[in-house]
Design a protein around this motif. Structure first.
Motif, mmCIF file in Angstrom:
data_model
loop_
_atom_site.group_PDB
_atom_site.id
_atom_site.type_symbol
_atom_site.label_atom_id
_atom_site.label_comp_id
_atom_site.label_asym_id
_atom_site.label_seq_id
_atom_site.Cartn_x
_atom_site.Cartn_y
_atom_site.Cartn_z
ATOM 1 N N VAL A 70 6.147 -7.408 4.213
ATOM 2 C CA VAL A 70 5.925 -6.195 3.638
ATOM 3 C C VAL A 70 4.669 -5.540 4.456
ATOM 4 C CG1 VAL A 70 4.685 -5.078 1.926
ATOM 5 C CG2 VAL A 70 6.506 -6.742 1.289
ATOM 6 N N ALA A 71 4.693 -4.470 4.958
ATOM 7 C CA ALA A 71 3.512 -3.678 5.978
ATOM 8 C C ALA A 71 2.967 -2.581 5.005
ATOM 9 C CB ALA A 71 4.192 -3.439 7.006
ATOM 10 N N PRO A 72 1.928 -1.958 5.625
ATOM 11 C CA PRO A 72 1.355 -0.967 5.027
ATOM 12 C C PRO A 72 2.199 0.223 4.826
ATOM 13 C CG PRO A 72 -0.210 -1.650 6.514
ATOM 14 C CD PRO A 72 1.143 -2.325 6.899
ATOM 15 N N ARG A 73 3.171 0.602 5.481
ATOM 16 C CA ARG A 73 4.107 1.607 5.094
ATOM 17 C C ARG A 73 5.278 1.600 4.620
ATOM 18 N NH1 ARG A 73 3.520 5.239 10.569
ATOM 19 N NH2 ARG A 73 4.667 6.854 9.501
ATOM 20 N N GLY A 74 5.793 0.226 4.594
ATOM 21 C CA GLY A 74 7.056 -0.217 4.150
ATOM 22 C C GLY A 74 7.244 -1.851 4.499
ATOM 23 N N MET A 124 0.752 -12.323 3.555
ATOM 24 C CA MET A 124 1.458 -11.184 3.016
ATOM 25 C C MET A 124 2.954 -11.560 2.654
ATOM 26 S SD MET A 124 1.141 -8.823 6.362
ATOM 27 C CE MET A 124 1.474 -7.401 5.685
ATOM 28 N N LEU A 125 3.669 -10.706 1.551
ATOM 29 C CA LEU A 125 4.858 -10.943 0.928
ATOM 30 C C LEU A 125 5.808 -11.076 1.987
ATOM 31 C CD1 LEU A 125 6.823 -11.196 -1.691
ATOM 32 C CD2 LEU A 125 6.659 -8.603 -1.438
ATOM 33 N N ASP A 126 6.417 -12.395 2.233
ATOM 34 C CA ASP A 126 7.647 -12.487 3.011
ATOM 35 C C ASP A 126 8.637 -13.032 2.160
ATOM 36 O OD1 ASP A 126 6.075 -12.109 5.458
ATOM 37 O OD2 ASP A 126 5.707 -14.223 6.087
ATOM 38 N N THR A 170 0.840 -1.126 0.159
ATOM 39 C CA THR A 170 -0.063 0.029 0.021
ATOM 40 C C THR A 170 0.906 1.096 -0.120
ATOM 41 O OG1 THR A 170 0.050 0.188 2.462
ATOM 42 C CG2 THR A 170 -1.821 -1.178 1.243
ATOM 43 N N VAL A 171 2.361 1.156 -0.176
ATOM 44 C CA VAL A 171 3.001 2.414 -0.135
ATOM 45 C C VAL A 171 2.955 2.796 -1.407
ATOM 46 C CG1 VAL A 171 5.279 3.101 -0.231
ATOM 47 C CG2 VAL A 171 4.683 1.514 1.710
ATOM 48 N N SER A 172 2.632 4.144 -1.855
ATOM 49 C CA SER A 172 2.089 4.541 -3.049
ATOM 50 C C SER A 172 3.256 4.666 -3.802
ATOM 51 C CB SER A 172 1.562 6.160 -2.901
ATOM 52 O OG SER A 172 1.276 6.521 -4.216
ATOM 53 N N ASP A 208 10.969 -1.549 11.943
ATOM 54 C CA ASP A 208 9.858 -1.123 10.887
ATOM 55 C C ASP A 208 10.675 -0.199 9.980
ATOM 56 O OD1 ASP A 208 7.781 -2.532 11.537
ATOM 57 O OD2 ASP A 208 6.770 -0.858 13.013
ATOM 58 N N VAL A 209 10.635 -0.479 8.719
ATOM 59 C CA VAL A 209 11.360 0.392 7.624
ATOM 60 C C VAL A 209 10.245 1.183 6.879
ATOM 61 C CG1 VAL A 209 12.992 0.420 5.750
ATOM 62 C CG2 VAL A 209 13.347 -1.339 7.487
#
Length: 290
Positions: A34-38, A188-190, A2-4, A97-98
């Motif tokens: 992979v997480a919503p902000r990075g 999620m993408l691991d 979801t990171v644009s 968190d990156v």
């Protein structure tokens, strides 16, 4: 993802580059998500030896190396990283968190990213050249950005005896206890570190007699000896290794001597006057794989 503007292909390419980080452990003890902000960095706690790394220092330093490689890899793809270390006190294996933001890479970041791909696959033509004071100063300055001190260790008779003895003790210790991870992580993408090809060996080799003979041996130290300090020490180690590669110097990590409490305490006296804790040794300027 979801990171644009950041697609799955870019994320995977950057993380596969990050997974080329050298590790004290084999297989490397980290995993990305992979997480919503990075992206998020997790320690694979089951992939290290409780005999040789009872306090997880090597695990955390190794993960720190991968974390810095990740930051540089994303920078090369046009993303600036903001790192939040140990963001969840209730989940100690969640190391960072990156957070990613669109930004063009600096010249230094581009050079370090290129060094990730070169390091350990092709020896620099000038691997045997002397390490200059300007080399050490630059590596020290980049380590200092993480709150880590880089100190050169002079090859004194005591050091030439102390380090091989410690490595021998390590080599004759009980074998590593590892477990193979099975199953799937999540939807999620691991990207586990083990998915990346190992293009050079981990630093667990037995160059006992030559640790202090050629090149420059340096210690990375931190004021504190907690998880964050060890993670930062790994990030600093990555910056030192990649900087050395950019400057045409062979390099590698040496962890074995610090596994022995007695040796680590003595190195703390020799390198840091008891003021900081040695977290990792780095060898620069001699031609060896590591």
């Amino acid at each position: 993802m979801t990171v644009s503007g950041l697609g799955e292909g870019t994320a995977r390419a950057a993380l596969e580059l990050a997974n080329q980080a050298p590790s004290v452990h084999n297989p490397p003890p980290w995993r990305w998500r992979v997480a919503p902000r990075g992206v998020q960095l997790y320690a694979e706690a089951g992939l290290h030896s409780v005999h040789t790394d009872p306090d997880d220092r090597d695990l955390l330093v190794s993960c720190g190396v991968a974390l810095h490689h990740c930051v540089i890899a994303f920078a090369a793809h046009g993303w600036r990283a903001v790192v939040h270390r140990l963001p969840d006190p209730q989940e100690p294996h969640h190391l960072a968190d990156v957070e990613l933001h669109r930004a063009a890479p600096s010249a230094a970041e581009a050079a370090l990213a290129g060094a990730i791909q070169r390091r350990g696959t092709v020896r620099p033509a000038s691997a045997e050249r002397a390490v200059g004071l300007d080399d050490i100063a630059l590596m020290g300055a980049r380590a200092a950005r993480f709150g880590v001190t880089l100190r050169r260790l002079e090859p004194t008779p005591e050091l030439r005896t102390l380090l091989p003895q410690a490595v021998w003790t390590y080599a004759t210790a009980p074998p590593h206890v590892t477990r193979t991870r099975g199953g799937r992580h999540s939807s999620m993408l691991d990207v586990p570190a083990g998915n990346a090809p190992q293009r050079y060996p981990t630093p667990m080799h037995s160059r006992v007699a030559t640790i202090a003979d050629n090149g420059v041996l340096m210690a990375l130290g931190t004021v504190n000896d907690d998880a964050v300090a060890r993670l930062r020490a790994g990030e600093a180690a990555s910056a030192v290794l990649l900087t050395a590669t950019v400057r045409g110097l062979a390099n590698g990590l040496i962890a074995e001597p610090l596994e022995r409490v007695r040796t680590r305490n003595r190195l703390r006296e020799l390198a840091f006057d008891d003021g900081e804790f040695p977290q990792m040794l780095v060898r620069v300027g001699s031609d060896f794989d590591g």
